[in-house]
Design a protein around this motif. Structure first.
Motif, PDB file in Angstrom:
ATOM      1  N   UNK A  85     -22.258  22.522 -23.026  1.00  0.00           N
ATOM      2  CA  UNK A  85     -22.860  23.686 -23.675  1.00  0.00           C
ATOM      3  C   UNK A  85     -21.772  24.510 -24.353  1.00  0.00           C
ATOM      4  N   UNK A  86     -22.146  25.156 -25.435  1.00  0.00           N
ATOM      5  CA  UNK A  86     -21.176  25.958 -26.164  1.00  0.00           C
ATOM      6  C   UNK A  86     -20.580  27.045 -25.275  1.00  0.00           C
ATOM      7  N   UNK A  87     -21.437  27.698 -24.467  1.00  0.00           N
ATOM      8  CA  UNK A  87     -20.945  28.759 -23.591  1.00  0.00           C
ATOM      9  C   UNK A  87     -19.928  28.222 -22.590  1.00  0.00           C
ATOM     10  N   UNK A  88     -20.167  27.015 -22.057  1.00  0.00           N
ATOM     11  CA  UNK A  88     -19.230  26.434 -21.101  1.00  0.00           C
ATOM     12  C   UNK A  88     -17.930  26.016 -21.780  1.00  0.00           C
ATOM     13  N   UNK A  89     -18.016  25.493 -22.984  1.00  0.00           N
ATOM     14  CA  UNK A  89     -16.791  25.142 -23.715  1.00  0.00           C
ATOM     15  C   UNK A  89     -15.951  26.387 -23.974  1.00  0.00           C
ATOM     16  N   UNK A  90     -16.624  27.497 -24.253  1.00  0.00           N
ATOM     17  CA  UNK A  90     -15.909  28.745 -24.489  1.00  0.00           C
ATOM     18  C   UNK A  90     -15.222  29.227 -23.208  1.00  0.00           C
ATOM     19  N   UNK A  91     -15.908  29.146 -22.069  1.00  0.00           N
ATOM     20  CA  UNK A  91     -15.313  29.541 -20.786  1.00  0.00           C
ATOM     21  C   UNK A  91     -14.097  28.679 -20.474  1.00  0.00           C
ATOM     22  N   UNK A  92     -14.225  27.368 -20.688  1.00  0.00           N
ATOM     23  CA  UNK A  92     -13.101  26.466 -20.429  1.00  0.00           C
ATOM     24  C   UNK A  92     -11.902  26.794 -21.315  1.00  0.00           C
ATOM     25  N   UNK A  93     -12.154  27.018 -22.580  1.00  0.00           N
ATOM     26  CA  UNK A  93     -11.057  27.298 -23.501  1.00  0.00           C
ATOM     27  C   UNK A  93     -10.338  28.585 -23.127  1.00  0.00           C
ATOM     28  N   UNK A  94     -11.096  29.631 -22.791  1.00  0.00           N
ATOM     29  CA  UNK A  94     -10.474  30.901 -22.410  1.00  0.00           C
ATOM     30  C   UNK A  94      -9.692  30.759 -21.114  1.00  0.00           C
ATOM     31  N   UNK A  95     -10.288  30.065 -20.136  1.00  0.00           N
ATOM     32  CA  UNK A  95      -9.601  29.901 -18.863  1.00  0.00           C
ATOM     33  C   UNK A  95      -8.360  29.049 -18.977  1.00  0.00           C
ATOM     34  N   UNK A  96      -8.454  27.946 -19.724  1.00  0.00           N
ATOM     35  CA  UNK A  96      -7.296  27.056 -19.868  1.00  0.00           C
ATOM     36  C   UNK A  96      -6.140  27.737 -20.582  1.00  0.00           C
ATOM     37  N   UNK A  97      -6.432  28.733 -21.400  1.00  0.00           N
ATOM     38  CA  UNK A  97      -5.373  29.461 -22.100  1.00  0.00           C
ATOM     39  C   UNK A  97      -4.615  30.403 -21.160  1.00  0.00           C
ATOM     40  N   UNK A  98      -5.201  30.701 -19.986  1.00  0.00           N
ATOM     41  CA  UNK A  98      -4.600  31.656 -19.061  1.00  0.00           C
ATOM     42  C   UNK A  98      -4.088  30.994 -17.786  1.00  0.00           C
ATOM     43  N   UNK A  99      -4.879  30.064 -17.218  1.00  0.00           N
ATOM     44  CA  UNK A  99      -4.622  29.600 -15.857  1.00  0.00           C
ATOM     45  C   UNK A  99      -3.984  28.216 -15.811  1.00  0.00           C
ATOM     46  N   UNK A 100      -3.114  28.039 -14.829  1.00  0.00           N
ATOM     47  CA  UNK A 100      -2.627  26.736 -14.413  1.00  0.00           C
ATOM     48  C   UNK A 100      -3.317  26.414 -13.096  1.00  0.00           C
ATOM     49  N   UNK A 101      -3.881  25.197 -12.986  1.00  0.00           N
ATOM     50  CA  UNK A 101      -4.634  24.803 -11.794  1.00  0.00           C
ATOM     51  C   UNK A 101      -3.772  23.867 -10.951  1.00  0.00           C
TER      52      UNK A 101
END
Length: 242
Positions: A85-101
């Motif tokens: 979903x577009x909303x989920x892709x947006x959440x992933x992109x924002x999170x990946x730009x900030x967090x290291x897992x």
């Protein structure tokens, strides 16, 4: 109630079964019988328990058994079929730009205890016991276990932003609990963590991700229904929702 053995394999001890105030829906009574397996479950045994609707709290297994309410439904995602979903892709992109897992073994320290207290208090999830949570209390909830498990750590530089505990079966991962810093609320860390667990499932070749309980009337739990397709355990049968 006096502890007694159940007849399940491996053998389990029923340690508590009594009604109490529902933690999910105000004004209702809940029954969550707590069972203690006699030994650590194998991954295949965990899969079987999850398929029957069991959840885990520390070393205990439980399943809602409320007399007059069926609002709690176990929910799982067939990860290969999850639609992007577009909303989920947006959440992933924002999170990946900030967090290291980072993946590791579940553990406890002062930073995790403080994060847990902040998560519960500022999100108004506290039942009045946050101030009493110490190392042993955190261990009993999120470190002690009767199943194989791992910890997903979400770092913003050197700052621990979130911790997710995930059980590992042979054909499933199970999200046990995710605590996150409310300072990052705009990044939808609860949803982000589920999406990272979906990625982990795919990387490991695991077809199912269990998300715990779905309660449509509880705003802190209803968001799980937005992952589709998903399956919910209703009247003992897994039903698909597209």
């Amino acid at each position: 109630m006096e502890p007694r053995w159940t007849t399940r394999e491996p053998k389990e001890l029923l340690v508590h079964d009594a009604p109490y105030d529902c933690p999910y829906l105000p004004g209702r009574k809940a029954r969550l019988p707590m069972r203690l397996p006699f030994r650590t479950l194998s991954p295949a045994e965990l899969d079987a328990r999850l398929g029957e609707g069991d959840r885990r709290h520390g070393p205990f297994l439980y399943r809602p058994s409320c007399d007059e309410c069926t609002a709690c439904e176990a929910i799982r995602i067939p990860v290969a079929e999850l639609r992007s979903r577009r909303a989920h892709r947006r959440v992933l992109a924002k999170g990946d730009a900030v967090f290291a897992v980072e993946l590791g073994r579940p553990t406890v320290d002062d930073a995790r205890i403080a994060l847990y207290a902040k998560h519960k208090t500022e999100r108004h999830l506290s039942s009045g016991d946050v101030g009493e949570l110490d190392w042993r209390g955190y261990e009993g909830f999120l470190v002690d276990r009767c199943t194989p498990a791992l910890e997903m750590r979400y770092w913003d530089g050197e700052r621990l932003a979130a911790v997710a505990i995930v059980d590992r079966g042979s054909v499933a991962l199970s999200a046990v609990y995710c605590l996150w810093d409310p300072d990052y609320e705009s990044l939808s860390l609860g949803t982000y963590s589920i999406l990272k667990q979906v990625e982990l499932c795919r990387r490991l070749g695991v077809p199912l991700l269990y998300l715990g309980l779905y309660v449509a009337e509880n705003p802190h739990m209803s968001y799980k229904g937005r992952f589709r397709p998903h399956e919910r355990l209703i009247d003992g049968q897994w039903r698909r929702f597209d």
